[in-house]
Scaffold this motif. Structure first.
Motif, PDB file in Angstrom:
ATOM      1  N   SER A  38       0.828  -1.207   0.000  1.00 55.75           N
ATOM      2  CA  SER A  38       0.000   0.000   0.000  1.00 55.75           C
ATOM      3  C   SER A  38       0.858   1.250   0.000  1.00 55.75           C
ATOM      4  CB  SER A  38      -0.862   0.032   1.263  1.00 55.75           C
ATOM      5  OG  SER A  38      -1.789  -1.009   1.265  1.00 55.75           O
ATOM      6  N   ARG A  42       1.987   8.015   6.200  1.00 56.74           N
ATOM      7  CA  ARG A  42       2.607   7.826   7.518  1.00 56.74           C
ATOM      8  C   ARG A  42       4.123   7.701   7.349  1.00 56.74           C
ATOM      9  NH1 ARG A  42       4.668   3.500   9.614  1.00 56.74           N
ATOM     10  NH2 ARG A  42       3.436   1.648   9.136  1.00 56.74           N
ATOM     11  N   ARG A  45       8.366   3.497  10.166  1.00 55.01           N
ATOM     12  CA  ARG A  45       8.850   3.133  11.505  1.00 55.01           C
ATOM     13  C   ARG A  45      10.259   2.581  11.342  1.00 55.01           C
ATOM     14  NH1 ARG A  45       3.567  -0.251  12.277  1.00 55.01           N
ATOM     15  NH2 ARG A  45       2.128   1.352  12.966  1.00 55.01           N
ATOM     16  N   TYR A  54       5.647  -0.347   2.743  1.00 56.83           N
ATOM     17  CA  TYR A  54       4.696   0.588   2.135  1.00 56.83           C
ATOM     18  C   TYR A  54       5.454   1.374   1.068  1.00 56.83           C
ATOM     19  CZ  TYR A  54       1.207   0.334   5.962  1.00 56.83           C
ATOM     20  OH  TYR A  54       0.247  -0.076   6.854  1.00 56.83           O
ATOM     21  N   GLU A  73      -8.676   1.944  -3.861  1.00 54.91           N
ATOM     22  CA  GLU A  73      -9.363   2.597  -2.731  1.00 54.91           C
ATOM     23  C   GLU A  73      -8.314   3.350  -1.942  1.00 54.91           C
ATOM     24  OE1 GLU A  73      -8.903   1.929   0.794  1.00 54.91           O
ATOM     25  OE2 GLU A  73      -7.220   0.653   0.218  1.00 54.91           O
ATOM     26  N   TYR A  82      -4.004   6.157   3.692  1.00 57.33           N
ATOM     27  CA  TYR A  82      -3.487   4.878   3.209  1.00 57.33           C
ATOM     28  C   TYR A  82      -4.266   4.522   1.945  1.00 57.33           C
ATOM     29  CZ  TYR A  82      -1.568   4.074   7.945  1.00 57.33           C
ATOM     30  OH  TYR A  82      -0.883   4.160   9.129  1.00 57.33           O
ATOM     31  N   GLU A 102      -3.964  -6.002   2.884  1.00 53.58           N
ATOM     32  CA  GLU A 102      -4.086  -5.829   4.341  1.00 53.58           C
ATOM     33  C   GLU A 102      -4.533  -4.389   4.546  1.00 53.58           C
ATOM     34  OE1 GLU A 102      -3.484  -4.384   7.565  1.00 53.58           O
ATOM     35  OE2 GLU A 102      -1.342  -4.878   7.621  1.00 53.58           O
ATOM     36  N   ASP A 104      -7.803  -1.441   6.071  1.00 52.04           N
ATOM     37  CA  ASP A 104      -8.739  -1.217   7.175  1.00 52.04           C
ATOM     38  C   ASP A 104     -10.184  -1.474   6.726  1.00 52.04           C
ATOM     39  OD1 ASP A 104      -9.409   1.162   5.736  1.00 52.04           O
ATOM     40  OD2 ASP A 104     -10.086   2.008   7.633  1.00 52.04           O
TER      41      ASP A 104
HETATM   42  P1  5GP Z   1      -0.077   0.777  10.246  1.00 54.10           P
HETATM   43  O1  5GP Z   1       0.105   2.267  10.396  1.00 54.10           O
HETATM   44  O2  5GP Z   1      -0.117   0.097  11.591  1.00 54.10           O
HETATM   45  O3  5GP Z   1       0.907   0.165   9.290  1.00 54.10           O
HETATM   46  O4  5GP Z   1      -1.513   0.538   9.585  1.00 54.10           O
HETATM   47  C1  5GP Z   1      -2.625   1.142  10.128  1.00 54.10           C
HETATM   48  C2  5GP Z   1      -3.890   0.649   9.450  1.00 54.10           C
HETATM   49  O5  5GP Z   1      -3.904   1.023   8.076  1.00 54.10           O
HETATM   50  C3  5GP Z   1      -4.064  -0.864   9.479  1.00 54.10           C
HETATM   51  O6  5GP Z   1      -5.351  -1.140  10.025  1.00 54.10           O
HETATM   52  C4  5GP Z   1      -4.027  -1.270   8.038  1.00 54.10           C
HETATM   53  O7  5GP Z   1      -4.922  -2.339   7.781  1.00 54.10           O
HETATM   54  C5  5GP Z   1      -4.489  -0.014   7.320  1.00 54.10           C
HETATM   55  N1  5GP Z   1      -4.012   0.038   5.945  1.00 54.10           N
HETATM   56  C6  5GP Z   1      -2.794  -0.302   5.469  1.00 54.10           C
HETATM   57  N2  5GP Z   1      -2.753  -0.148   4.138  1.00 54.10           N
HETATM   58  C7  5GP Z   1      -3.982   0.280   3.760  1.00 54.10           C
HETATM   59  C8  5GP Z   1      -4.580   0.614   2.487  1.00 54.10           C
HETATM   60  O8  5GP Z   1      -3.983   0.538   1.426  1.00 54.10           O
HETATM   61  N3  5GP Z   1      -5.868   1.031   2.523  1.00 54.10           N
HETATM   62  C9  5GP Z   1      -6.583   1.130   3.670  1.00 54.10           C
HETATM   63  N4  5GP Z   1      -7.856   1.533   3.565  1.00 54.10           N
HETATM   64  N5  5GP Z   1      -6.067   0.829   4.867  1.00 54.10           N
HETATM   65  C10 5GP Z   1      -4.783   0.414   4.917  1.00 54.10           C
END
Ligand code: 5GP
Length: 190
Positions: A38, A42, A45, A54, A73, A82, A102, A104
Motif C-alpha cells: 500500500s 505515515r 517506523r 509501504y 481505494e 493509506y 491488508e 482497514d
Molecule cells: P499501520 O500504520 O499500523 O501500518 O496501519 C494502520 C492501518 O492502516 C491498518 O489497520 C491497516 O490495515 C491499514 N491500511 C494499510 N494499508 C492500507 C490501504 O492501502 N488502505 C486502507 N484503507 N487501509 C490500509
C-alpha cells in the motif's frame, strides 16, 4: 486462451491484533500469494523499507495519485492516509495471481463494493486486553496513539459481521490454518 483470474483476499482487523505476523506466516505457506504494498503518508517506523512495507509518499504526492485515479481505494486511517494502488493489484489478478490486501474496514468495504468477488476476512482479538498488551509490547506507538488506536478498534469490531469470514486470533497457527482453508476452498470452486 482462457486465463483464470486471481482472487483478491482482503484481511482486516484492529491495530495490534497480529495481522502482520499472520500474513508473514501465510506468505511462507503460500509463496504464490502476492501481498499488495500500500501507499501511505505515515512516516516509516524503524526498520520499515520503502516499496517493501509501504510506498511512503508525501501528502502532496499522495494527493496527485488520488487525482490520477491511481488507487483502487484510499482512506484516512488513524492520523494518515493509506491507499491500495491499482498497479499493485489489477495486473496480477489479470495474470491469474492471487493478491492479499491488508487494509482497514473502510477500505475493505470500498473494495467489496467495486469488486464483490473479492474475499474478505476479519481477524478479531480473543479480547480487548490482548490488543492493549500487543500495542504496548511492540513499542511502535506513543501512549496517545495507542489510546487512539484502541478507540478506533471498537468501531472496527462493529464492522466484523460485514466480512465474508471472521477468525478469532487465538493463536497464529490457528488463524493461518483457517485462512489457508478459505483459500483452498476458493481455488476448488474456480
Ligand atoms: P499501520 O500504520 O499500523 O501500518 O496501519 C494502520 C492501518 O492502516 C491498518 O489497520 C491497516 O490495515 C491499514 N491500511 C494499510 N494499508 C492500507 C490501504 O492501502 N488502505 C486502507 N484503507 N487501509 C490500509
Amino acid at each position: 486462451m482462457f486465463v483464470r483470474k486471481g482472487t483478491i483476499y482482503i484481511i482486516s482487523g484492529p491495530s495490534g491484533v497480529g495481522k502482520g505476523t499472520i500474513i508473514r506466516e501465510l506468505l511462507k505457506s503460500r509463496p504464490l500469494l502476492k501481498l499488495s504494498v500500500s501507499a501511505t503518508t505515515r512516516p516509516p517506523r524503524a526498520g520499515e523499507k520503502n516499496g517493501i512495507d509501504y510506498f511512503f509518499l508525501s501528502p502532496e504526492i499522495f494527493e496527485q495519485a488520488i487525482c490520477k485515479d491511481d488507487f483502487l481505494e484510499w482512506c484516512p486511517v488513524h492520523s494518515h492516509k493509506y491507499g491500495t494502488l491499482k498497479s499493485e493489484v489489477m495486473k496480477q489478478v489479470d495474470k491469474g495471481v492471487d493478491v492479499l490486501l491488508e487494509i482497514d474496514v473502510q477500505g475493505a468495504l470500498k473494495v467489496k463494493e467495486k469488486l464483490p468477488e473479492a474475499v474478505s476476512i476479519f481477524i478479531a482479538p480473543p479480547h480487548m486486553d490482548s490488543l492493549k498488551e500487543r500495542l504496548k509490547d511492540r513499542n511502535t506507538e506513543d501512549q496517545d496513539e495507542i489510546e487512539r488506536r484502541l478507540a478506533i478498534a471498537q468501531t472496527e469490531l462493529s464492522f466484523q459481521n460485514r466480512y465474508d469470514y471472521r477468525i478469532v486470533n487465538a493463536t497464529v497457527e490457528h488463524s493461518v490454518k483457517e485462512i489457508l482453508k478459505i483459500i483452498e476452498r476458493r481455488s476448488l470452486v474456480l
